[in-house]
Design a protein around this motif. Structure first.
Motif, PDB file in Angstrom:
ATOM      1  N   LYS A 132     -16.706  -9.356 -20.414  1.00 29.53           N
ATOM      2  CA  LYS A 132     -15.426  -9.219 -19.711  1.00 29.53           C
ATOM      3  C   LYS A 132     -14.453  -8.254 -20.385  1.00 29.53           C
ATOM      4  N   SER A 187     -10.522 -16.167 -13.651  1.00 31.33           N
ATOM      5  CA  SER A 187     -10.184 -14.888 -13.030  1.00 31.33           C
ATOM      6  C   SER A 187      -8.683 -14.633 -13.006  1.00 31.33           C
ATOM      7  N   ALA A 247     -19.716  -1.877 -15.140  1.00 25.53           N
ATOM      8  CA  ALA A 247     -19.867  -2.827 -14.035  1.00 25.53           C
ATOM      9  C   ALA A 247     -21.068  -3.730 -14.308  1.00 25.53           C
ATOM     10  N   ILE A 254     -14.876  -3.782 -15.309  1.00 22.77           N
ATOM     11  CA  ILE A 254     -13.951  -3.678 -14.178  1.00 22.77           C
ATOM     12  C   ILE A 254     -14.303  -4.692 -13.102  1.00 22.77           C
ATOM     13  N   VAL A 255     -15.435  -5.392 -13.249  1.00 18.47           N
ATOM     14  CA  VAL A 255     -15.893  -6.371 -12.259  1.00 18.47           C
ATOM     15  C   VAL A 255     -16.858  -7.317 -12.953  1.00 18.47           C
ATOM     16  N   THR A 256     -17.011  -8.523 -12.405  1.00 17.89           N
ATOM     17  CA  THR A 256     -18.087  -9.398 -12.832  1.00 17.89           C
ATOM     18  C   THR A 256     -18.867  -9.824 -11.600  1.00 17.89           C
ATOM     19  N   ILE A 291     -10.033 -10.051 -13.618  1.00 25.24           N
ATOM     20  CA  ILE A 291     -11.212  -9.235 -13.350  1.00 25.24           C
ATOM     21  C   ILE A 291     -11.777  -9.687 -12.002  1.00 25.24           C
ATOM     22  N   SER A 322      -8.872   0.639 -13.239  1.00 23.93           N
ATOM     23  CA  SER A 322      -8.776  -0.650 -13.932  1.00 23.93           C
ATOM     24  C   SER A 322      -9.328  -1.758 -13.036  1.00 23.93           C
ATOM     25  N   PRO A 323      -9.541  -2.951 -13.580  1.00 31.25           N
ATOM     26  CA  PRO A 323      -9.945  -4.083 -12.734  1.00 31.25           C
ATOM     27  C   PRO A 323      -8.960  -4.339 -11.592  1.00 31.25           C
ATOM     28  N   TRP A 345      -8.630 -12.860  -6.994  1.00 33.00           N
ATOM     29  CA  TRP A 345      -9.582 -12.020  -7.730  1.00 33.00           C
ATOM     30  C   TRP A 345     -11.024 -12.251  -7.311  1.00 33.00           C
ATOM     31  N   ARG A 349      -9.635  -4.338  -7.582  1.00 32.16           N
ATOM     32  CA  ARG A 349      -9.255  -5.422  -6.666  1.00 32.16           C
ATOM     33  C   ARG A 349      -8.650  -4.841  -5.394  1.00 32.16           C
TER      34      ARG A 349
END
Length: 430
Positions: A90, A111, A28, A94-96, A116, A337-338, A136, A342
């Motif tokens: 990236k 996105s 993360a 799993i997140v930005t 992501i 997963s990303p 996203w 979400r």
């Protein structure tokens, strides 16, 4: 299943998945800015974020039995460096967390391709609240339009705004321009004059020209959309020009304790809207001290930890951690997963009960998200500088959701059309 069991249930998943999953961890990354002209405000936020994740790793073995790899990629708040950090991280993230409206706007079109989630608590592009269009992106728990609405509601409580003049002192940057569509709409509807006064990046520490204009305009109120060095520069100039501090209100990024401590008593009466508030006696603070500070793993200090921004950093990481835990419980997987995350971020439910279970009572207002609502519109408090610290000067004020929703949908559609073909989640019910 009761909410308080969420982490406990998720914790069993790590054991089921085995040691391989635990070793890999959940990546993360945080696009941090501990350097540059915005470092003074970035450092306490980054420290709060990191300390919360380090606390979960030390106290609970991560989330769901999986350690959190909370890496930082330094951007200096530069949009160019931020995009480089995004591309660098990236691959396994799993997140930005872009940490700049400018970076967020650059990453936003990516996105849909990279899939992501963008987590931008209290910043970014306000129409990101429309989850049907921005599948996203998440700017929980409040958008900039929410903040502008709460400020105007507070000012209306002080008296009719019709015929009044409001100066909008803002950073000449995507962040500073964000609330203008809402403020311009309300100025026309409510009959007040809005005077935008931009502050260039090179003028942040020397705003004599802007404050000369403010003296000439003689506004009834100054709304400040400042960040980093701009805040201290504006507050110092306001004191120097003897502007009534009780008539100056800032966005939540303009409510930094250290900026007001520069002027001390002279800043008394200055106000800031906020969706977070420090609670030194909260159980989460004791856990951070025990598992992170006393272990020598914090970059913060006692004074900083009592401030608004450090506390906000804790809340931001709690939002991410809750999204991860919700996703783990929903999917039955420890290694999410990303796309799983979400779903978790679309199904947050920060009730008073849940906040108490997290040891964060009073540190953030209750809010919830959904497929169509990626913000939550939690409401916020007006904080006031009492000469030594920020104190709550209002009860929770809710934003004008109806007007904001209409503007969100219109601007989201406008963005999608300008960036066609833009995928829309047709399965998302409004």
């Amino acid at each position: 299943m009761k909410t308080f069991t969420r982490i406990a249930v998720a914790a069993t998943l790590g054991a089921v998945m085995g040691t391989t999953a635990m070793a890999e961890g959940l990546y993360a990354p945080n696009l941090a800015y501990r350097t540059g002209p915005f470092a003074a405000t970035g450092i306490p936020l980054m420290n709060g974020q990191a300390d919360y994740m380090n606390m979960l790793n030390a106290r609970d073995g991560g989330i769901g039995g999986v350690m959190i790899d909370f890496d930082e990629c330094e951007t200096g708040y530069s949009t160019e460096k931020g995009v480089e950090c995004y591309e660098k991280t990236k691959g396994k993230a799993i997140v930005t967390q872009p940490w700049s409206t400018g970076i967020t706007l650059q990453v936003l079109p990516k996105s849909n391709i990279d899939e992501i989630p963008i987590l931008a608590p209290g910043y970014g592009f306000s129409p990101m609240a429309d989850g049907k269009v921005f599948q996203w992106a998440f700017n929980t728990p409040l958008s900039y339009w929410d903040g502008a609405s709460i400020i105007l509601k507070y000012l209306q409580d002080q008296g009719d705004l019709s015929g009044k003049k409001i100066a909008f002192l803002h950073l000449d940057h995507p962040f500073g321009k964000e609330p203008l569509p809402y403020l311009e709409q309300k100025a026309e509807a409510q009959g007040f004059e809005l005077v935008p006064i931009p502050v260039g990046l090179k003028e942040m520490q020397n705003q004599s020209a802007q404050w000369l204009q403010i003296r000439r305009e003689r506004p009834d109120y100054v709304i400040m959309w400042g960040w980093g060095a701009m805040n201290a520069g504006a507050i110092t100039e306001a004191v120097k020009t003897k502007f009534p501090m009780e008539n100056m209100l800032g966005v939540w990024w303009s409510g930094h304790d250290a900026d007001l401590k520069i002027v001390g008593e002279d800043g008394k009466g200055y106000k800031s809207v906020s969706w977070s508030f420090p609670n030194p006696d909260a159980p989460v603070m004791a856990d951070v001290k025990q598992h992170v500070v006393d272990a020598g793993n914090s970059q913060s200090n006692e004074e900083e930890m009592q401030g608004v921004f450090y506390s906000r950093g804790l809340v931001i990481s709690a939002i991410l951690a809750e999204g991860i835990a919700v996703a783990q419980e929903h999917t039955g997987k420890a290694e999410i997963s990303p796309a799983d995350l979400r779903w978790g971020l679309e199904n947050l439910n920060f009730t008073e009960e849940r906040l108490e279970e997290l040891g964060m009572t009073g540190m953030v207002p209750p809010f919830s998200t959904s497929c169509s609502n990626h913000t939550g519109h939690s409401g916020g408090w007006i904080l006031e500088w009492d000469g030594a610290k920020f104190v709550k000067a209002s009860d929770l004020i809710m934003p004008d959701s109806e007007a904001i929703s209409e503007l969100e949908m219109a601007k989201a559609q406008e963005y999608a059309e300008a960036n066609a073909p833009w995928p829309v989640n047709e399965d998302c019910e409004m």
